[in-house]
Write an enzyme that holds these catalytic residues in place. Structure first.
Site, short mmCIF file in Angstrom:
data_model
loop_
_atom_site.label_atom_id
_atom_site.label_comp_id
_atom_site.label_asym_id
_atom_site.label_seq_id
_atom_site.Cartn_x
_atom_site.Cartn_y
_atom_site.Cartn_z
N LEU A 98 0.57 4.85 -5.16
CA LEU A 98 1.97 5.03 -4.83
C LEU A 98 2.64 3.71 -4.46
CD1 LEU A 98 1.86 8.26 -2.63
CD2 LEU A 98 2.63 8.05 -5.00
N GLY A 99 1.91 2.83 -3.80
CA GLY A 99 2.51 1.57 -3.35
C GLY A 99 1.46 0.66 -2.77
N GLY A 101 1.00 -3.03 -0.04
CA GLY A 101 1.62 -3.93 0.92
C GLY A 101 0.57 -4.81 1.56
N PHE A 103 -0.82 -4.50 4.33
CA PHE A 103 -1.82 -3.72 5.06
C PHE A 103 -2.87 -3.12 4.15
CE2 PHE A 103 1.34 -0.87 3.51
CZ PHE A 103 0.60 0.17 3.01
N GLY A 104 -2.56 -2.90 2.86
CA GLY A 104 -3.49 -2.24 1.95
C GLY A 104 -2.75 -1.51 0.85
N LYS A 121 -2.97 6.37 3.16
CA LYS A 121 -2.82 4.93 3.38
C LYS A 121 -4.21 4.34 3.62
CE LYS A 121 0.58 3.29 6.03
NZ LYS A 121 1.37 2.90 7.22
N ASP A 218 11.18 -0.68 13.71
CA ASP A 218 11.29 -1.15 12.33
C ASP A 218 12.01 -0.12 11.45
OD1 ASP A 218 11.04 -3.01 10.31
OD2 ASP A 218 9.05 -2.35 9.70
#
Length: 418
Positions: A98-99, A101, A103-104, A121, A218
């Site tokens: 899905l995506g 970043g 972080f992983g 995630k 955030d």
């Protein structure tokens, strides 16, 4: 993504990458995961979350992003090597990516036990990212406990586990982020009525966090996801073009990796650049009201279809604020630890610079941003003025904001239903 391992204070979007996205609109846009360097040494690692680049359902008007075509893997810097069909914890079967970043990675999985699709995630196996993941899990467990009947629009953590040294957090699968929907819809603004519906849900969710001594820190369009981003194509008479119209405006707040309880240590620098409150930039200390400022910027982005403060630099950011909102109160400038930002008790800003020309071109006083100046818009901008207040002592709280006349139609509807 090429991030150094020590860049792990959070997994919010890198400062300023969105400036590049909006600047590139006319040439087809840019990848909103692409990092963009800043002259200020205050970059925050970038973020991805369930749904940021993929729609969770098929059918008329729904589509999969190019990001979700396959399960791309990366063996570098602590990322898990995985493939479509991998089963983690004898339960979660990887379907697609899905995506990604700092972080992983975030993957869509089939939960074999419940026979439903979820988002997982997968955090990089590096200690600082593991610590942030543990902090997010603790916050999400608290939210689940405090909101056990799921009344507030915060993403639900369904489970978490470890797989080959990687912390994996299981979430409900959501749709596109509000930013990604704007991007795919050619940055056509949301209507005032759409903003009202989304804002009421977001304000209730973040007000719930604040009542429980928690600050998100955030908030931005990337961290507000549609529950389902299916849409129909309709002709937009204002813009004279065909546009995507969402079938549902239900949203949820996500990404609690930098959420902070009142009793915890407050890092001096929080929030992604464009949504960062003036008290954070001026190093005056911050509290829950920094979320209110961020949401004011978010609503303006929904209304304009572009970032309100599109900048790479802190002093330029403050100068933009002054252009939109008027002068920063002198008592705040006197208190700042960033004295190099100040000259003769005013913002140290060269009004003859090319940067000032950029500001004059892209910024205007808040009330001049109104399109139609009807009653609904006047109420929206009155609320925005209360949210984008420099002095935290005068800034509206979200509890107060929910009773603002802008939300009267929703409260009336709720009374009729009850």
């Amino acid at each position: 993504m090429g991030w150094k391992d020590n860049e792990c204070t959070s997994w919010g979007d890198v400062d300023d990458q969105k400036t590049e996205v909006h600047d590139d609109r006319e040439t087809g846009g840019s990848n909103h995961y692409k990092p963009c360097s800043s002259p200020e040494n205050d970059n925050l690692p970038e973020c991805a979350f369930p749904g940021d680049n993929a729609v969770n359902t098929d059918g008329n008007g729904a589509e999969r992003s190019h990001k979700a075509k396959s399960c791309e893997v990366d063996e570098e810097e602590g990322h898990l090597v995985y493939h479509s069909g991998l089963v983690m914890k004898e339960r979660y079967e990887v379907v697609l990516t899905l995506g990604a970043g700092a972080f992983g990675k975030v993957v869509e999985c089939i939960d074999r036990e419940k026979n439903e699709h979820v988002a997982v995630k997968i955090v990089r196996n590096i200690e600082c990212f593991r610590e942030v993941a543990k902090s997010e899990i603790a916050v999400l467990e608290e939210i689940n406990s405090l909101d056990d009947d799921n009344r507030f629009a915060c993403v639900r953590m369904l489970n978490w586990f470890e797989h080959e040294g990687h912390i994996c957090i299981v979430f409900e699968l959501l749709g596109l982020s509000t930013f990604e929907f704007l991007r795919q819809n050619e940055f056509l603004p949301f209507s005032v009525e759409q903003i009202r519906h989304m804002a009421f849900q977001i304000f209730r969710a973040v007000s719930f966090l604040h009542r429980n001594q928690l600050t998100h820190t955030d908030l931005k369009p990337e961290n507000i996801l549609f529950v389902c981003s299916d849409y129909d194509l309709e002709y937009n008479s204002d813009m004279r073009c065909e546009a995507k119209k969402l079938r549902s405006l239900d949203v949820k707040v996500v990404d609690f990796g930098t959420a902070t309880f009142d009793h915890q240590h407050h890092e001096s620098l929080v929030s992604t650049r464009h949504y960062r409150a003036p008290e954070v930039i001026l190093d005056l200390g911050w509290n829950q009201s920094c979320d209110v400022w961020s949401l004011g910027c978010v609503l303006m982005e929904f209304y304009l279809g572009r970032t309100l403060f599109a900048t790479h630099n802190s002093v330029e950011h403050l100068a933009m604020m002054e252009k939109v909102l008027g002068p920063i109160p002198p008592h705040l400038l006197k208190q700042t630890r960033k004295q190099h930002y100040i000259h003769n008790e005013r913002l140290n800003w060269d009004e003859q610079s090319s940067s000032n020309d950029y500001i004059n071109k892209h910024c205007q006083p808040l009330k001049q941003c109104m399109w139609r100046r009807n009653e609904d818009e006047r109420q929206l901008f009155d609320l925005l003025g209360c949210m984008l207040e420099y002095d935290v002592c005068r800034r509206i709280t979200l509890e107060e904001a929910l009773w603002h006349p802008f939300f009267s139609p929703i409260r009336t509807q709720q009374k009729l239903r009850s």
